[in-house]
Write a protein that holds these residues in place. Structure first.
Motif, short mmCIF file in Angstrom:
data_model
loop_
_atom_site.label_atom_id
_atom_site.label_comp_id
_atom_site.label_asym_id
_atom_site.label_seq_id
_atom_site.Cartn_x
_atom_site.Cartn_y
_atom_site.Cartn_z
N LYS A 122 0.85 -1.20 0.00
CA LYS A 122 0.00 0.00 0.00
C LYS A 122 0.88 1.25 0.00
O LYS A 122 0.61 2.21 -0.73
CB LYS A 122 -0.92 0.02 1.22
N HIS A 123 1.90 1.22 0.84
CA HIS A 123 2.78 2.39 0.94
C HIS A 123 3.47 2.69 -0.39
O HIS A 123 3.55 3.84 -0.81
CB HIS A 123 3.82 2.17 2.04
N TYR A 124 3.98 1.66 -1.02
CA TYR A 124 4.76 1.83 -2.26
C TYR A 124 3.95 1.52 -3.51
O TYR A 124 4.52 1.15 -4.55
CB TYR A 124 6.02 0.97 -2.20
N SER B 234 8.01 11.71 3.10
CA SER B 234 6.96 11.99 2.12
C SER B 234 7.43 13.05 1.13
O SER B 234 8.11 14.00 1.51
CB SER B 234 5.69 12.50 2.82
N GLU C 149 0.07 8.83 3.37
CA GLU C 149 0.97 7.94 4.11
C GLU C 149 0.71 7.99 5.62
O GLU C 149 0.72 6.95 6.28
CB GLU C 149 2.42 8.31 3.81
N LEU D 5 -2.02 5.75 6.55
CA LEU D 5 -1.70 4.32 6.51
C LEU D 5 -1.15 3.82 7.85
O LEU D 5 -1.35 2.66 8.21
CB LEU D 5 -0.65 4.03 5.43
N TYR D 6 -0.45 4.68 8.56
CA TYR D 6 0.27 4.27 9.75
C TYR D 6 -0.32 4.76 11.07
O TYR D 6 -0.01 4.20 12.12
CB TYR D 6 1.73 4.73 9.66
#
Length: 161
Positions: free
Chosen positions: A50-52, A123, A132, A135-136
């Motif tokens: 998901k991040h990349y 970022s 991002e 996501l975390y």
């Protein structure tokens, strides 16, 4: 204008296992940036993808996923004036051999043959930072607070934090 922004920083697995967490955090704090969210996690493949996601299908995608999931990371939400740009400049060029001395990657990144270990993710835009961070971090994991020196740098009419 006071462009206070938030950005995501990941202290990558190579920096964690090399004992560089404190040094990297210290650089941001010394610059006057504020850590408003932070935790150590082990990124799994699903989260890494998901991040990349913008790199999916590129030749280096699998190596990138393997790298970020190899050991724990420290994820941080960093806040400050123009935080996205400031943190990117502090991080330095993505490839450590191109990163200027004095930048985090210039000082700590490694180029080991066919792999680079660039110790940090930052970022690349306000939009990426928002995506991002979500996501975390849950909203309740990001904190509002005043640093001890905040009062010092404010205009007299805004002396209270």
């Amino acid at each position: 204008m006071n462009e206070v922004e938030r950005t995501l920083v990941i202290i990558k697995p190579d920096a964690v296992v090399r004992g560089l967490i404190g040094e990297i955090i210290s650089r941001f704090e010394k610059k006057g940036l504020k850590i408003v969210g932070m935790k150590m996690i082990w990124i799994d493949r699903e989260l890494a993808e998901k991040h990349y996601e913008e790199h999916k299908g590129k030749p280096f995608f699998e190596a990138l996923i393997d790298y970020i999931t190899k050991a724990p990371v420290v994820v941080m939400v960093v806040e400050g004036r123009y935080a996205v740009e400031v943190v990117r400049k502090m991080a330095g060029a993505t490839d450590p051999k191109d990163a200027a001395p004095g930048t985090i990657r210039g000082d700590y990144g490694l180029d080991i043959g066919d792999a680079i270990y660039n110790v940090i993710h930052a970022s690349d835009s306000k939009e990426s930072a928002e995506r991002e961070i979500s996501l975390y971090f849950k909203p309740e994991e990001i904190y509002e607070y005043c640093k001890a020196a905040d009062w010092f740098y404010r205009e007299k009419k805004q002396a209270k934090c």
